[in-house]
Design an enzyme around this catalytic site. Structure first.
Site, mmCIF file in Angstrom:
data_model
loop_
_atom_site.group_PDB
_atom_site.id
_atom_site.type_symbol
_atom_site.label_atom_id
_atom_site.label_comp_id
_atom_site.label_asym_id
_atom_site.label_seq_id
_atom_site.Cartn_x
_atom_site.Cartn_y
_atom_site.Cartn_z
ATOM 1 C CB SER A 44 -0.954 -0.035 1.203
ATOM 2 O OG SER A 44 -1.979 0.915 1.056
ATOM 3 C CG ASP A 256 -4.410 -1.569 0.662
ATOM 4 O OD1 ASP A 256 -3.510 -2.299 1.136
ATOM 5 O OD2 ASP A 256 -4.447 -0.341 0.835
#
Length: 393
Positions: A44, A256
């Site tokens: 991320s 993510d």
């Protein structure tokens, strides 16, 4: 010979915490981070840090990126902002909080045309997650994957940073090719590398690229994953033979990487072992973005439903993932891992620290950076760091 791993957690704007800690470490080792570490893993916001380091950016340059560009990625705080109206019109009330337009713009400016396989310095590992196959996507700079090819570095980071409820999933082209096992007039049996999920290839085009039947294209109307049989919309004019190669153009629906591994340290260790490095030669510097301290009381947790849990659940998921992977890494590496992480409370500076992924107020960014700089200079932390750096000599 020591194999040095740098692992960087996810956490949105809290990436400034990791960047600040890295800036202090970079000064102490008096060496660019991309020359010091052999493998850099990031999830991320950690994928942005890791990618920037891998191409030779300094920690200060990365900090400046967060300071100057974060408001483009997160352009408002409230879900009721009028700027969110286009998303609501497109996706309805369940729309993500932000468009990915700003995220893509910032990452394109940061990484340009650099591709994942163009990285020649330390190895880079970035996790994402595919909602179609329900499997992680592990991008690796040193191992070319025919399914996704030389993806632009900016797109690798978008795949890893598209946090559910905050950003839409990112569509990434996926190439599936293989060798025909058998075929009939109306079907083709794919090879053992094909998915075992029913209808994952439904409505996709399949083309025969070599052997008997070359050049024919059909649409898969049904896919039976158990035996990897694709049923076709129209019959073959020439039935492909066993050994004919095929091509299917599909997509990843990437979200993510924190869904799979918000702390990617264990993924990096697994790759180091796979590369042939003995476990007693592997070291890991694992840097978090601050441990959440916001309490969710039992009475709330007991009564919350889908709406109340939607956004808090993402924070819990990422925080829990980091803790689990920290445990696994320490069990494997033991005393050759250093985890740098502090609680997001007032204990370091007396100032409030938000655990929100998108709180890009100048006050919050400054408070996070100050807390990180205070933390890394604590005598106990410095002692642990110096001990770790001696192991790496």
């Amino acid at each position: 010979m020591v194999f040095r791993i740098l692992s960087l957690d996810g956490g949105g704007i809290r990436g400034v915490v990791a960047a600040s800690i890295l800036a202090a470490i970079e000064q102490q080792i008096d060496q660019p981070l991309n020359e010091y570490f052999d493998l850099i893993a990031g999830t991320s916001t950690g994928s942005i840090l890791a990618s920037a380091i891998a191409i030779g950016r300094s920690s200060q340059e990365i900090l400046d990126l967060y300071k100057q560009k974060s408001s483009i990625i997160f352009p408002y705080r409230s879900r009721f902002s009028l700027k969110r109206l286009p998303l609501l019109l497109r996706y309805g009330l369940s729309a993500p909080k932000f468009s990915d337009t700003g995220l893509i713009q910032v990452l394109k400016e940061a990484f340009g045309d650099t591709g994942l396989f163009d990285i020649t310095g330390p190895r880079l590992l970035v996790p994402s997650y595919d909602t179609i196959s329900r499997e992680p996507i592990i991008f690796k700079s040193w191992r070319q994957d025919k399914n996704y090819g030389n993806v632009p570095l900016w797109e690798v980071c978008v795949c890893s940073a598209s946090a559910p409820t905050y950003f839409p999933a990112h569509k990434l082209d996926k190439i599936i090719d293989g060798i025909t096992q058998t075929a009939t007039t109306n079907s083709i049996t794919l090879d053992e590398d094909a998915s075992s999920l029913d209808n994952i290839y439904q409505d996709l085009k399949i083309m025969i690229t070599r052997g008997i039947g070359t050049g024919q294209t059909r649409t898969i109307k049904k896919y039976v994953g158990f035996n990897r049989i694709a049923l076709l919309d129209t019959p073959w004019e020439t039935i492909p033979e066993q050994g004919s190669t095929y091509f299917i153009k599909s997509i990843y629906s990437a979200i993510d990487g924190g869904v799979a591994a918000n702390n990617p340290s264990s993924c990096a260790v697994a790759e180091a072992l796979r590369l042939g490095y003995p476990v007693d030669e592997i070291t890991v510097l694992s840097i978090g973005t601050g441990q959440q301290t916001r309490i969710i009381p039992f009475k709330k947790a007991q009564g919350w439903g889908l709406i109340e849990w939607a956004q808090p659940f993402i924070g819990i998921l990422l925080d829990g993932s980091s803790s689990i992977y920290e445990y696994i890494t320490k069990e494997i590496i033991h005393n050759r891992v250093l985890r740098l992480q502090f609680r997001l409370d007032r204990s370091l500076t007396g100032k409030p620290l938000s655990d929100d992924l998108d709180n890009v107020s100048q006050e919050n960014i400054s408070n996070l950076i100050e807390a990180a700089e205070t933390y890394i200079q604590q005598p106990a932390v410095q002692a642990d760091l110096q001990k770790f750096l001696r192991i790496n000599q």
